[in-house]
Design a protein around this motif. Structure first.
Motif, PDB file in Angstrom:
ATOM      1  N   MET A  30      62.602 -30.861  -2.022  1.00 11.12           N
ATOM      2  CA  MET A  30      63.419 -31.588  -1.051  1.00 11.12           C
ATOM      3  C   MET A  30      62.559 -32.525  -0.210  1.00 11.12           C
ATOM      4  SD  MET A  30      66.450 -29.042   0.196  1.00 11.12           S
ATOM      5  CE  MET A  30      65.464 -27.630   0.600  1.00 11.12           C
ATOM      6  N   ALA A  31      61.379 -32.083   0.174  1.00  7.67           N
ATOM      7  CA  ALA A  31      60.484 -32.946   0.945  1.00  7.67           C
ATOM      8  C   ALA A  31      60.044 -34.144   0.120  1.00  7.67           C
ATOM      9  CB  ALA A  31      59.273 -32.146   1.417  1.00  7.67           C
ATOM     10  N   ARG A  32      59.743 -33.911  -1.149  1.00  7.48           N
ATOM     11  CA  ARG A  32      59.331 -35.000  -2.038  1.00  7.48           C
ATOM     12  C   ARG A  32      60.467 -36.008  -2.209  1.00  7.48           C
ATOM     13  NH1 ARG A  32      56.745 -32.017  -5.245  1.00  7.48           N
ATOM     14  NH2 ARG A  32      58.519 -31.302  -6.466  1.00  7.48           N
ATOM     15  N   LYS A  33      61.690 -35.505  -2.356  1.00  8.39           N
ATOM     16  CA  LYS A  33      62.853 -36.384  -2.511  1.00  8.39           C
ATOM     17  C   LYS A  33      63.090 -37.180  -1.228  1.00  8.39           C
ATOM     18  CE  LYS A  33      67.410 -36.302  -4.590  1.00  8.39           C
ATOM     19  NZ  LYS A  33      67.087 -36.794  -5.900  1.00  8.39           N
ATOM     20  N   GLY A  34      62.911 -36.546  -0.095  1.00  7.08           N
ATOM     21  CA  GLY A  34      63.064 -37.247   1.180  1.00  7.08           C
ATOM     22  C   GLY A  34      62.040 -38.350   1.355  1.00  7.08           C
ATOM     23  N   ARG A  35      60.791 -38.080   0.977  1.00  2.00           N
ATOM     24  CA  ARG A  35      59.756 -39.115   1.044  1.00  2.00           C
ATOM     25  C   ARG A  35      60.065 -40.260   0.087  1.00  2.00           C
ATOM     26  NH1 ARG A  35      56.422 -34.569   1.382  1.00  2.00           N
ATOM     27  NH2 ARG A  35      55.970 -34.690  -0.849  1.00  2.00           N
ATOM     28  N   HIS A  36      60.554 -39.917  -1.093  1.00  2.00           N
ATOM     29  CA  HIS A  36      60.921 -40.934  -2.083  1.00  2.00           C
ATOM     30  C   HIS A  36      62.018 -41.842  -1.526  1.00  2.00           C
ATOM     31  CE1 HIS A  36      61.884 -42.710  -5.967  1.00  2.00           C
ATOM     32  NE2 HIS A  36      63.146 -42.411  -5.740  1.00  2.00           N
ATOM     33  N   ILE A  37      63.003 -41.254  -0.902  1.00  6.41           N
ATOM     34  CA  ILE A  37      64.098 -42.035  -0.320  1.00  6.41           C
ATOM     35  C   ILE A  37      63.571 -42.960   0.771  1.00  6.41           C
ATOM     36  CG2 ILE A  37      66.216 -41.880   1.045  1.00  6.41           C
ATOM     37  CD1 ILE A  37      66.732 -39.192  -0.448  1.00  6.41           C
ATOM     38  N   GLY A  38      62.707 -42.440   1.610  1.00  8.57           N
ATOM     39  CA  GLY A  38      62.130 -43.253   2.679  1.00  8.57           C
ATOM     40  C   GLY A  38      61.336 -44.431   2.145  1.00  8.57           C
ATOM     41  N   VAL A  39      60.558 -44.192   1.101  1.00 12.22           N
ATOM     42  CA  VAL A  39      59.768 -45.267   0.496  1.00 12.22           C
ATOM     43  C   VAL A  39      60.684 -46.314  -0.135  1.00 12.22           C
ATOM     44  CG1 VAL A  39      58.161 -45.793  -1.379  1.00 12.22           C
ATOM     45  CG2 VAL A  39      57.699 -43.886   0.157  1.00 12.22           C
ATOM     46  N   VAL A  40      61.728 -45.864  -0.822  1.00 17.36           N
ATOM     47  CA  VAL A  40      62.661 -46.814  -1.459  1.00 17.36           C
ATOM     48  C   VAL A  40      63.325 -47.691  -0.401  1.00 17.36           C
ATOM     49  CG1 VAL A  40      64.869 -46.980  -2.684  1.00 17.36           C
ATOM     50  CG2 VAL A  40      63.091 -45.463  -3.532  1.00 17.36           C
ATOM     51  N   ILE A  41      63.771 -47.110   0.688  1.00 19.82           N
ATOM     52  CA  ILE A  41      64.428 -47.891   1.735  1.00 19.82           C
ATOM     53  C   ILE A  41      63.450 -48.877   2.368  1.00 19.82           C
ATOM     54  CG2 ILE A  41      65.484 -47.748   4.027  1.00 19.82           C
ATOM     55  CD1 ILE A  41      66.784 -45.118   3.095  1.00 19.82           C
ATOM     56  N   ALA A  42      62.251 -48.416   2.690  1.00 25.30           N
ATOM     57  CA  ALA A  42      61.267 -49.287   3.336  1.00 25.30           C
ATOM     58  C   ALA A  42      60.840 -50.437   2.421  1.00 25.30           C
ATOM     59  CB  ALA A  42      60.050 -48.468   3.761  1.00 25.30           C
ATOM     60  N   VAL A  43      60.539 -50.141   1.174  1.00 26.16           N
ATOM     61  CA  VAL A  43      60.095 -51.183   0.244  1.00 26.16           C
ATOM     62  C   VAL A  43      61.219 -52.163  -0.045  1.00 26.16           C
ATOM     63  CG1 VAL A  43      59.329 -51.590  -2.129  1.00 26.16           C
ATOM     64  CG2 VAL A  43      58.250 -49.805  -0.766  1.00 26.16           C
ATOM     65  N   THR A  44      62.435 -51.664  -0.206  1.00 25.92           N
ATOM     66  CA  THR A  44      63.573 -52.554  -0.450  1.00 25.92           C
ATOM     67  C   THR A  44      63.761 -53.518   0.716  1.00 25.92           C
ATOM     68  OG1 THR A  44      64.685 -50.887  -1.800  1.00 25.92           O
ATOM     69  CG2 THR A  44      66.054 -52.641  -0.910  1.00 25.92           C
ATOM     70  N   MET A  45      63.708 -52.993   1.930  1.00 27.65           N
ATOM     71  CA  MET A  45      63.894 -53.843   3.106  1.00 27.65           C
ATOM     72  C   MET A  45      62.776 -54.873   3.230  1.00 27.65           C
ATOM     73  SD  MET A  45      65.670 -54.777   5.630  1.00 27.65           S
ATOM     74  CE  MET A  45      66.835 -53.539   6.097  1.00 27.65           C
ATOM     75  N   LEU A  46      61.531 -54.440   3.035  1.00 29.06           N
ATOM     76  CA  LEU A  46      60.409 -55.370   3.157  1.00 29.06           C
ATOM     77  C   LEU A  46      60.456 -56.467   2.097  1.00 29.06           C
ATOM     78  CD1 LEU A  46      57.467 -52.958   4.018  1.00 29.06           C
ATOM     79  CD2 LEU A  46      58.580 -54.620   5.516  1.00 29.06           C
ATOM     80  N   LEU A  47      60.732 -56.083   0.849  1.00 24.15           N
ATOM     81  CA  LEU A  47      60.816 -57.084  -0.212  1.00 24.15           C
ATOM     82  C   LEU A  47      61.980 -58.047   0.009  1.00 24.15           C
ATOM     83  CD1 LEU A  47      59.987 -55.035  -3.429  1.00 24.15           C
ATOM     84  CD2 LEU A  47      58.605 -56.811  -2.343  1.00 24.15           C
ATOM     85  N   TRP A  48      63.102 -57.501   0.436  1.00 28.94           N
ATOM     86  CA  TRP A  48      64.279 -58.328   0.670  1.00 28.94           C
ATOM     87  C   TRP A  48      64.000 -59.374   1.760  1.00 28.94           C
ATOM     88  CZ3 TRP A  48      68.777 -56.863   4.197  1.00 28.94           C
ATOM     89  CH2 TRP A  48      69.840 -57.754   4.050  1.00 28.94           C
ATOM     90  N   LEU A  49      63.421 -58.919   2.857  1.00 25.50           N
ATOM     91  CA  LEU A  49      63.119 -59.847   3.936  1.00 25.50           C
ATOM     92  C   LEU A  49      62.054 -60.862   3.525  1.00 25.50           C
ATOM     93  CD1 LEU A  49      63.148 -57.496   7.035  1.00 25.50           C
ATOM     94  CD2 LEU A  49      64.796 -59.268   6.453  1.00 25.50           C
ATOM     95  N   ALA A  50      61.018 -60.387   2.846  1.00 27.01           N
ATOM     96  CA  ALA A  50      59.944 -61.294   2.446  1.00 27.01           C
ATOM     97  C   ALA A  50      60.452 -62.357   1.483  1.00 27.01           C
ATOM     98  CB  ALA A  50      58.808 -60.499   1.812  1.00 27.01           C
ATOM     99  N   ILE A  51      61.230 -61.951   0.499  1.00 24.69           N
ATOM    100  CA  ILE A  51      61.714 -62.910  -0.496  1.00 24.69           C
ATOM    101  C   ILE A  51      62.749 -63.848   0.121  1.00 24.69           C
ATOM    102  CG2 ILE A  51      63.035 -63.135  -2.633  1.00 24.69           C
ATOM    103  CD1 ILE A  51      61.616 -60.603  -3.623  1.00 24.69           C
ATOM    104  N   SER A  52      63.654 -63.300   0.912  1.00 27.46           N
ATOM    105  CA  SER A  52      64.728 -64.128   1.467  1.00 27.46           C
ATOM    106  C   SER A  52      64.243 -65.088   2.543  1.00 27.46           C
ATOM    107  CB  SER A  52      65.821 -63.239   2.057  1.00 27.46           C
ATOM    108  OG  SER A  52      66.439 -62.503   1.042  1.00 27.46           O
ATOM    109  N   LEU A  53      63.303 -64.646   3.370  1.00 33.06           N
ATOM    110  CA  LEU A  53      62.899 -65.475   4.505  1.00 33.06           C
ATOM    111  C   LEU A  53      61.658 -66.323   4.256  1.00 33.06           C
ATOM    112  CD1 LEU A  53      63.481 -62.956   7.433  1.00 33.06           C
ATOM    113  CD2 LEU A  53      64.945 -64.829   6.689  1.00 33.06           C
ATOM    114  N   PHE A  54      60.748 -65.840   3.420  1.00 35.76           N
ATOM    115  CA  PHE A  54      59.477 -66.544   3.296  1.00 35.76           C
ATOM    116  C   PHE A  54      59.215 -67.086   1.890  1.00 35.76           C
ATOM    117  CE2 PHE A  54      58.842 -63.246   6.592  1.00 35.76           C
ATOM    118  CZ  PHE A  54      58.785 -64.091   7.683  1.00 35.76           C
TER     119      PHE A  54
END
Length: 73
Positions: free
Chosen positions: A9-33
């Protein structure tokens, strides 16, 4: 609850956190810059939005699965 299930469960929670963070960062970087710097047309912004939406839906499904795992234990 056994140790292996807690670690899973801890591993799955970390995986979810990484997916959300990377998705947001890539989305903002690609869309804005990156997109405007390359001179991509606006229709590509919609494509990047849909890709980010798919990442967030994937994270939402995994959050639901994690919630169910916690309910079962």
């Amino acid at each position: 609850m056994d140790k292996e299930k807690e670690q899973a469960m801890a591993r799955k929670g970390r995986h979810i956190g990484v997916v959300i963070a990377v998705t947001m960062l890539l989305w903002l970087a690609i869309s804005l810059f990156i997109g405007p710097a390359l001179g991509l047309p606006g229709r590509f912004a919609l494509l990047f939005d849909f890709a980010a939406l798919a990442g967030f839906i994937y994270a939402g499904v995994n959050i639901f699965q994690l919630w169910r795992m916690r309910q079962d234990s």
